[in-house]
Design a protein around this motif. Sequence first.
Motif: not given
Length: 149
Positions: A124-143
Amino acid sequence: MKTTLAELDALVGKSMGTSDWIDITQARVNSFAESTEDRQWIHTDPERARRESPFGGPIGHGYLTLSLLSAFWEQIMLVDGISMAVNYGLNRVRFPAPVPVGSRVRMSATLTSVESVTGGVQIVLAAVFEAEGVVKPVCIAEPIFRLYE
């Protein structure tokens, strides 16, 4: 990061790294919309999205971002000695911020658990997606992945 099944237990709680950036173009968003039949105007009509959406322009689908998880994971970690890896599911997914079309996204991951299963292990992972120029994560998932010997 390169590792083996036997070494995974020692990596629990550790960062596995960060992927390369992937461009979120209007063409990619439109292709995803056609594939999934989710053609909502906030994704596929740039002019209307600039005029009417609270985001100031078109945004990528949350599920488009999530769909990049496997590609990002392959960039982050290579596990030697496995015959295959299977997407087993997701414990939790959230989309805290939109992904503006024209931005780039990437993912970082931490290994949160390793459990033996018949023929391999489940991670199980803690995955954090970020987008350039966006302050907050754009996706947080537990795959959840199953890695087979």
